[in-house]
Motif scaffolding. Structure first.
Motif, PDB file in Angstrom:
ATOM      1  N   LEU A 152       0.954  -1.444  -0.418  1.00 33.41           N
ATOM      2  CA  LEU A 152      -0.231  -0.128  -0.101  1.00 33.41           C
ATOM      3  C   LEU A 152       1.143   0.971   0.099  1.00 33.41           C
ATOM      4  CD1 LEU A 152      -2.995  -0.792   2.753  1.00 33.41           C
ATOM      5  CD2 LEU A 152      -3.317  -1.328  -0.076  1.00 33.41           C
ATOM      6  N   ALA A 153       1.804   0.762   0.509  1.00 32.44           N
ATOM      7  CA  ALA A 153       3.235   2.034   0.124  1.00 32.44           C
ATOM      8  C   ALA A 153       4.077   2.615  -1.737  1.00 32.44           C
ATOM      9  CB  ALA A 153       3.658   1.621   0.834  1.00 32.44           C
ATOM     10  N   TYR A 154       4.691   3.686  -1.835  1.00 29.18           N
ATOM     11  CA  TYR A 154       5.352   3.971  -2.768  1.00 29.18           C
ATOM     12  C   TYR A 154       6.172   4.497  -2.257  1.00 29.18           C
ATOM     13  CZ  TYR A 154       0.861   3.640  -4.796  1.00 29.18           C
ATOM     14  OH  TYR A 154      -0.692   3.578  -5.202  1.00 29.18           O
ATOM     15  N   LEU A 155       7.368   3.875  -2.964  1.00 29.46           N
ATOM     16  CA  LEU A 155       8.761   4.535  -3.637  1.00 29.46           C
ATOM     17  C   LEU A 155       9.297   5.641  -4.322  1.00 29.46           C
ATOM     18  CD1 LEU A 155      11.709   4.513  -1.546  1.00 29.46           C
ATOM     19  CD2 LEU A 155      12.367   2.837  -2.959  1.00 29.46           C
ATOM     20  N   LEU A 156       9.374   6.470  -3.622  1.00 28.17           N
ATOM     21  CA  LEU A 156      10.122   7.713  -4.871  1.00 28.17           C
ATOM     22  C   LEU A 156      10.692   8.176  -5.075  1.00 28.17           C
ATOM     23  CD1 LEU A 156       9.825   9.620  -7.360  1.00 28.17           C
ATOM     24  CD2 LEU A 156       9.157  11.288  -5.189  1.00 28.17           C
ATOM     25  N   VAL A 157      11.663   7.239  -6.522  1.00 28.07           N
ATOM     26  CA  VAL A 157      13.324   7.271  -6.646  1.00 28.07           C
ATOM     27  C   VAL A 157      14.663   8.506  -6.996  1.00 28.07           C
ATOM     28  CG1 VAL A 157      15.509   6.242  -6.634  1.00 28.07           C
ATOM     29  CG2 VAL A 157      13.501   4.940  -5.566  1.00 28.07           C
ATOM     30  N   ARG A 158      15.209   9.156  -6.875  1.00 35.48           N
ATOM     31  CA  ARG A 158      14.662  10.176  -8.140  1.00 35.48           C
ATOM     32  C   ARG A 158      16.800  10.033  -7.292  1.00 35.48           C
ATOM     33  NH1 ARG A 158      12.685  15.538  -6.832  1.00 35.48           N
ATOM     34  NH2 ARG A 158      13.247  15.589  -4.767  1.00 35.48           N
ATOM     35  N   SER A 159      17.311  10.357  -8.834  1.00 40.93           N
ATOM     36  CA  SER A 159      19.167  10.436  -9.042  1.00 40.93           C
ATOM     37  C   SER A 159      19.541  11.880  -9.512  1.00 40.93           C
ATOM     38  CB  SER A 159      19.513   8.938  -9.092  1.00 40.93           C
ATOM     39  OG  SER A 159      19.405   8.734 -10.403  1.00 40.93           O
ATOM     40  N   ALA A 160      20.226  12.548  -9.336  1.00 43.85           N
ATOM     41  CA  ALA A 160      20.982  13.816  -9.707  1.00 43.85           C
ATOM     42  C   ALA A 160      22.289  14.122 -10.090  1.00 43.85           C
ATOM     43  CB  ALA A 160      19.983  14.792 -10.152  1.00 43.85           C
ATOM     44  N   ARG A 161      22.730  14.350 -11.260  1.00 48.48           N
ATOM     45  CA  ARG A 161      24.119  14.714 -10.926  1.00 48.48           C
ATOM     46  C   ARG A 161      23.836  16.282 -11.862  1.00 48.48           C
ATOM     47  NH1 ARG A 161      29.807  13.535 -13.077  1.00 48.48           N
ATOM     48  NH2 ARG A 161      31.030  15.166 -11.951  1.00 48.48           N
ATOM     49  N   LEU A 162      24.483  17.397 -10.627  1.00 46.64           N
ATOM     50  CA  LEU A 162      24.760  18.162 -10.529  1.00 46.64           C
ATOM     51  C   LEU A 162      25.616  19.078 -10.731  1.00 46.64           C
ATOM     52  CD1 LEU A 162      21.562  18.586  -7.843  1.00 46.64           C
ATOM     53  CD2 LEU A 162      20.896  18.538 -10.543  1.00 46.64           C
ATOM     54  N   GLY A 163      25.346  20.060 -11.578  1.00 48.20           N
ATOM     55  CA  GLY A 163      26.406  21.158 -11.022  1.00 48.20           C
ATOM     56  C   GLY A 163      26.934  21.821 -10.032  1.00 48.20           C
ATOM     57  N   ALA A 164      27.872  22.738  -9.885  1.00 41.41           N
ATOM     58  CA  ALA A 164      27.875  23.999  -8.122  1.00 41.41           C
ATOM     59  C   ALA A 164      26.893  24.185  -8.618  1.00 41.41           C
ATOM     60  CB  ALA A 164      28.943  24.060  -8.618  1.00 41.41           C
ATOM     61  N   GLY A 165      26.434  24.874  -7.126  1.00 39.17           N
ATOM     62  CA  GLY A 165      25.596  25.571  -6.747  1.00 39.17           C
ATOM     63  C   GLY A 165      23.841  24.963  -7.651  1.00 39.17           C
ATOM     64  N   GLN A 166      23.676  24.412  -7.856  1.00 34.78           N
ATOM     65  CA  GLN A 166      22.420  23.270  -8.270  1.00 34.78           C
ATOM     66  C   GLN A 166      21.730  22.235  -6.896  1.00 34.78           C
ATOM     67  OE1 GLN A 166      22.781  21.686 -11.922  1.00 34.78           O
ATOM     68  NE2 GLN A 166      22.521  23.435 -13.272  1.00 34.78           N
ATOM     69  N   SER A 167      20.208  22.857  -6.835  1.00 35.18           N
ATOM     70  CA  SER A 167      19.651  21.515  -5.993  1.00 35.18           C
ATOM     71  C   SER A 167      18.707  20.754  -6.858  1.00 35.18           C
ATOM     72  CB  SER A 167      19.555  22.508  -4.925  1.00 35.18           C
ATOM     73  OG  SER A 167      18.858  21.280  -3.591  1.00 35.18           O
ATOM     74  N   ILE A 168      18.232  19.772  -5.566  1.00 34.42           N
ATOM     75  CA  ILE A 168      16.897  19.107  -7.048  1.00 34.42           C
ATOM     76  C   ILE A 168      15.301  19.661  -6.682  1.00 34.42           C
ATOM     77  CG2 ILE A 168      18.287  16.960  -7.017  1.00 34.42           C
ATOM     78  CD1 ILE A 168      16.632  15.814  -4.188  1.00 34.42           C
ATOM     79  N   GLU A 169      15.106  20.837  -5.167  1.00 40.75           N
ATOM     80  CA  GLU A 169      14.463  20.883  -4.699  1.00 40.75           C
ATOM     81  C   GLU A 169      14.985  22.368  -3.769  1.00 40.75           C
ATOM     82  OE1 GLU A 169      12.872  18.684  -1.417  1.00 40.75           O
ATOM     83  OE2 GLU A 169      12.126  18.034  -3.145  1.00 40.75           O
ATOM     84  N   PRO A 170      14.345  23.861  -3.554  1.00 39.89           N
ATOM     85  CA  PRO A 170      14.424  24.967  -2.891  1.00 39.89           C
ATOM     86  C   PRO A 170      15.010  24.050  -1.606  1.00 39.89           C
ATOM     87  CG  PRO A 170      13.023  25.307  -4.398  1.00 39.89           C
ATOM     88  CD  PRO A 170      12.873  24.022  -3.975  1.00 39.89           C
ATOM     89  N   THR A 171      14.119  22.636  -0.611  1.00 44.45           N
ATOM     90  CA  THR A 171      14.329  22.547   0.609  1.00 44.45           C
ATOM     91  C   THR A 171      15.492  22.730   0.543  1.00 44.45           C
ATOM     92  OG1 THR A 171      13.167  20.463  -0.115  1.00 44.45           O
ATOM     93  CG2 THR A 171      11.870  22.308   0.142  1.00 44.45           C
ATOM     94  N   LEU A 172      17.124  21.587  -0.659  1.00 44.41           N
ATOM     95  CA  LEU A 172      17.580  21.186  -0.043  1.00 44.41           C
ATOM     96  C   LEU A 172      18.427  22.270  -0.045  1.00 44.41           C
ATOM     97  CD1 LEU A 172      19.358  18.579   0.470  1.00 44.41           C
ATOM     98  CD2 LEU A 172      19.721  17.962  -1.541  1.00 44.41           C
ATOM     99  N   PRO A 173      19.285  22.776   0.708  1.00 48.57           N
ATOM    100  CA  PRO A 173      20.639  23.680   0.495  1.00 48.57           C
ATOM    101  C   PRO A 173      21.172  22.905  -0.660  1.00 48.57           C
ATOM    102  CG  PRO A 173      20.059  24.048   1.861  1.00 48.57           C
ATOM    103  CD  PRO A 173      19.295  22.352   1.573  1.00 48.57           C
ATOM    104  N   PRO A 174      21.990  23.963  -1.986  1.00 46.08           N
ATOM    105  CA  PRO A 174      23.257  23.681  -2.869  1.00 46.08           C
ATOM    106  C   PRO A 174      24.312  23.580  -2.260  1.00 46.08           C
ATOM    107  CG  PRO A 174      22.234  25.517  -3.361  1.00 46.08           C
ATOM    108  CD  PRO A 174      21.009  25.536  -2.291  1.00 46.08           C
TER     109      PRO A 174
END
Length: 261
Positions: A185-207
């Motif tokens: 009944l649950a879900y698992l969201l898996v995200r992976s990302a290669r990011l450049g300097a100063g980039q983040s996947i979302e505003p709540t995660l400081p780059p």
């Protein structure tokens, strides 16, 4: 096996030097006919002010994650965020949620106890008949050229995205991969990302000020969820087990050699 059952075996990666950027758990509820944020924050201050002596008011912003980055949407209202003395732990509360976040995660039991204490303080300020979502999230971040060059040795291809398909003589600048799995009944969201300097996947995660690679595991359940403390604990254990077991499935023995020394 029901959604309240534990996985057959939870394989937690107890590492001496884990690449965890943060651990986050969030409990959400439907719109209430009456919700006084000031009253709720007063109860949290009274009950948990010693552990979380600092407070900051922020805006809750709805965001949409796309392949080209994050687009901010309209504000959803005000939230109050309480911080520990070293600011490595925080409790956030808004009209529809309470969340616990840590950049100094040591063990699952301590984390769950802190979250449940926060929920108890919220319940002192408002009656919540049921929850609509419970989630448990681990965000791993790899930095440094040496470790970025070893991603293919430390992780299985399924979570590496563009790393396994780069053109010859090309440097990967940006890549984002997202998968959602249903686990009972649950879900698992898996995200992976290669990011450049100063980039983040979302505003709540400081780059960070250097290139990085993110592996974000978010296990959650939605629906008519009970508010009983013991039942919430069971769900948190179950969800963290889903995320932990998947993490164990996507790392290699070389990963453990690197981050458990």
């Amino acid at each position: 096996m029901s959604s309240n059952s534990l996985p057959q075996k939870i394989r937690r990666a107890e590492l001496k030097n884990p690449p965890l950027a943060r651990v986050l758990a969030q409990v959400r509820w439907p719109d209430l006919t009456s919700f006084d944020l000031q009253r709720v924050t007063s109860r949290i201050s009274e009950n948990l002010g010693v552990a979380y002596p600092f407070i900051r008011e922020e805006s809750e912003v709805e965001v949409v994650v796309t392949q080209s980055g994050v687009a901010e949407q309209k504000s959803r209202g005000r939230i109050a965020r309480f911080f520990s003395g070293d600011e490595k732990w925080s409790i956030s509360v808004g009209r529809n949620f309470m969340a616990l976040e840590s950049t100094d995660y040591t063990n699952h039991d301590d984390f769950v106890d802190r979250l449940l204490d926060g929920l108890s303080a919220v319940h002192d300020g408002v009656t919540i008949p049921r929850f609509s979502r419970i989630g448990y999230r681990y965000t791993n971040r790899i930095v440094g050229k040496a470790d970025l060059d070893l991603l293919e040795a430390h992780f299985v291809p399924a979570v590496l995205g563009g790393h396994t398909a780069s053109p010859a003589n090309a440097d990967l600048v940006h890549s984002m991969t997202e998968s959602v799995y249903r686990v009972e009944l649950a879900y698992l969201l898996v995200r992976s990302a290669r990011l450049g300097a100063g980039q983040s996947i979302e505003p709540t995660l400081p780059p960070v000020d250097e290139p990085s690679w993110i592996l974000d595991l978010d296990a959650y359940e939605e629906g008519h969820l009970v508010v009983n403390r013991d039942e919430v604990r069971k769900k948190l254990i179950h969800l963290s087990g889903i995320a932990s077991n998947h993490f164990s499935d996507v790392v290699t023995s070389q990963f453990y050699e690197r981050y458990d020394s």
